[in-house]
Design a protein around this motif. Structure first.
Motif, short mmCIF file in Angstrom:
data_model
loop_
_atom_site.label_atom_id
_atom_site.label_comp_id
_atom_site.label_asym_id
_atom_site.label_seq_id
_atom_site.Cartn_x
_atom_site.Cartn_y
_atom_site.Cartn_z
N ALA A 24 0.83 -1.21 0.00
CA ALA A 24 0.00 0.00 0.00
C ALA A 24 0.87 1.26 0.00
O ALA A 24 0.55 2.25 -0.67
CB ALA A 24 -0.93 -0.01 1.21
N ILE A 25 1.95 1.24 0.75
CA ILE A 25 2.85 2.39 0.79
C ILE A 25 3.51 2.59 -0.58
O ILE A 25 3.62 3.71 -1.06
CB ILE A 25 3.92 2.19 1.89
N LYS A 26 3.94 1.49 -1.19
CA LYS A 26 4.56 1.59 -2.52
C LYS A 26 3.58 2.18 -3.53
O LYS A 26 3.94 3.02 -4.35
CB LYS A 26 5.03 0.21 -2.97
N THR A 27 2.32 1.74 -3.47
CA THR A 27 1.28 2.26 -4.37
C THR A 27 1.07 3.75 -4.12
O THR A 27 0.96 4.54 -5.07
CB THR A 27 -0.03 1.50 -4.17
N TRP A 28 1.02 4.13 -2.84
CA TRP A 28 0.83 5.53 -2.46
C TRP A 28 1.99 6.38 -2.96
O TRP A 28 1.79 7.49 -3.46
CB TRP A 28 0.70 5.63 -0.96
N ALA A 40 4.20 10.29 -6.79
CA ALA A 40 5.20 10.64 -7.80
C ALA A 40 4.52 11.02 -9.12
O ALA A 40 4.92 11.98 -9.79
CB ALA A 40 6.15 9.47 -8.01
N ILE A 41 3.49 10.26 -9.49
CA ILE A 41 2.77 10.54 -10.74
C ILE A 41 2.06 11.89 -10.66
O ILE A 41 2.10 12.69 -11.61
CB ILE A 41 1.75 9.41 -11.04
N LYS A 42 1.42 12.17 -9.50
CA LYS A 42 0.74 13.45 -9.33
C LYS A 42 1.73 14.60 -9.42
O LYS A 42 1.46 15.64 -10.03
CB LYS A 42 0.03 13.49 -7.99
N ARG A 78 1.68 17.51 -12.22
CA ARG A 78 1.59 18.90 -11.77
C ARG A 78 2.73 19.73 -12.38
O ARG A 78 2.52 20.85 -12.82
CB ARG A 78 1.65 18.96 -10.24
N GLY A 79 3.93 19.13 -12.40
CA GLY A 79 5.06 19.84 -13.00
C GLY A 79 4.87 20.03 -14.50
O GLY A 79 5.19 21.10 -15.03
N ALA A 80 4.35 18.99 -15.16
CA ALA A 80 4.10 19.10 -16.61
C ALA A 80 3.06 20.17 -16.90
O ALA A 80 3.18 20.94 -17.87
CB ALA A 80 3.64 17.75 -17.15
N ALA A 81 2.02 20.25 -16.06
CA ALA A 81 0.97 21.26 -16.25
C ALA A 81 1.52 22.66 -16.06
O ALA A 81 1.17 23.59 -16.79
CB ALA A 81 -0.17 21.01 -15.25
N MET A 82 2.41 22.83 -15.08
CA MET A 82 3.00 24.15 -14.85
C MET A 82 3.86 24.57 -16.05
O MET A 82 3.83 25.74 -16.46
CB MET A 82 3.87 24.10 -13.58
N LYS A 83 4.61 23.63 -16.62
CA LYS A 83 5.42 23.94 -17.79
C LYS A 83 4.54 24.34 -18.97
O LYS A 83 4.85 25.26 -19.74
CB LYS A 83 6.28 22.74 -18.17
N THR A 84 3.41 23.64 -19.13
CA THR A 84 2.47 23.93 -20.23
C THR A 84 1.91 25.33 -20.10
O THR A 84 1.80 26.08 -21.07
CB THR A 84 1.32 22.90 -20.24
N LYS A 85 1.57 25.71 -18.85
CA LYS A 85 1.01 27.05 -18.60
C LYS A 85 2.04 28.13 -18.96
O LYS A 85 1.69 29.16 -19.51
CB LYS A 85 0.59 27.19 -17.14
N ARG A 86 3.31 27.85 -18.62
CA ARG A 86 4.36 28.85 -18.91
C ARG A 86 4.53 29.02 -20.42
O ARG A 86 4.71 30.12 -20.92
CB ARG A 86 5.70 28.38 -18.30
#
Length: 330
Positions: free
Chosen positions: A305-309, A314-316, A320-328
């Motif tokens: 469960a911890i590994k899944t979490w 990490a995916i989130k 989030r980082g990809a979305a911020m780059k897209t906005k820029r």
């Protein structure tokens, strides 16, 4: 300073490197584990609450070990320990945290044993939490004893720690140096042994249960195995400390010199005059920090469960980082 380990040789370089590695790995892992356990504590069993408390104690221990690590890497100069106020606070925190950590493991062992032996018995979460709180309060009072006499903790170059340099006699040492580390073993070892037998029997009879019951039993078995591994880590990293305090107490109480050879092995007799107590340093500080790091690693390795979490987090973070780059770019 005369340079890194110029006076104390390679021993301090090794201790400092091991300590720094433990800190760099253990601190972020324990913070991550605390975040996970704290998130689910209200929804899960008592074990999650105890896991959270273990992480808190381990974080305090690892942070408190940082000044010692810095001194190892700089010829044992006091540095942060140069402040009497800091030294006294450090001594209070270190002595309290390392003892409370041991007590939490003991409570975890007993609670898990009860859950295994009496599966229908529900443990009131407030009872173990109250016991830990009372014990932490008492140990804090005990660790503050030097302040009662108008003293504090002073830096000791041979130990690379701040400690109470008052002489209280063998009775005081029996409680603070021996009893509080040995007695938990008399609780932990039988409880752990009973849990191991119960775990073996449960796994042997697993095929006799229905799928839903089998899944529930498997989850309980995993929790039991995690407790057993945490206990073995505690015993492995604390056994030298318990052994040393036991022998030192017997030597102090009886006045005999029968144990000189054993104690000199810890003190480094051939260089004792210079205070190069490398094995003793490892026993009293470095091994405690490594135990805190090992606990977090065990949590991650043992729980799917911890590994899944972690993967989800990490995916989130990536999205989030990809979305911020897209906005820029837009």
């Amino acid at each position: 300073s005369s340079g890194i380990n110029a006076e104390y040789g390679g021993g301090d370089a090794i201790l400092g490197s091991i300590s720094l590695t433990g800190i760099l790995i253990g601190l972020p892992l324990n913070i991550t584990m605390l975040t996970y356990f704290f998130t689910f504590t209200g929804k899960r069993a008592l074990s999650f609450t105890l896991y959270s408390l273990i992480c808190v104690a381990d974080i305090v221990i690892i942070i408190a070990h940082l000044p010692t690590t810095i001194s190892y890497l700089d010829d044992r100069e006091p540095l942060l320990f140069g402040s009497d106020i800091f030294c006294s606070i450090w001594g209070l925190v270190w002595n309290t945290a390392m003892r409370v950590s041991v007590f939490i493991i003991s409570v975890l062992c007993v609670s898990r044993m009860i859950a295994v032996v009496c599966p229908l018995r529900k443990i009131n979460r407030h009872i173990p939490i109250s016991l830990i709180s009372v014990y932490a309060f008492l140990i804090t009072i005990q660790s503050s004893v030097p302040f009662w006499f108008g003293d504090g903790y002073l830096y000791d170059k041979s130990g690379v720690t701040c400690y109470d340099q008052n002489e209280y006699g063998p009775v005081h040492y029996f409680f603070v140096g021996f009893l509080e580390f040995l007695v938990p073993l008399f609780v932990v070892c039988p409880a752990c042994s009973i849990s191991i037998v119960a775990l073996y029997n449960s796994r042997k009879n697993m095929n006799k249960f229905a799928a839903t019951a089998s899944h529930r039993i498997s989850r309980k078995n995993n929790a039991t195995l995690t407790m057993i591994l945490l206990t073995f880590a505690y015993i492995t990293f604390n056994a030298p400390l318990v052994l040393y305090t036991l022998i030192a107490f017997l030597q102090m109480a009886t006045g005999t010199k029968l144990f000189d050879k054993f104690l000199n092995a810890f003190h480094g007799a051939e260089i004792e005059a210079d205070g190069h107590f490398h094995l003793l340093n490892f026993t009293f500080t470095v091994s405690v920090c490594l135990n805190s790091t090992a606990n977090a690693i065990l949590f991650i390795c043992r729980s799917a469960a911890i590994k899944t979490w972690l993967r989800g987090a990490a995916i989130k973070t990536w999205f989030r980082g990809a979305a911020m780059k897209t906005k820029r770019v837009v």
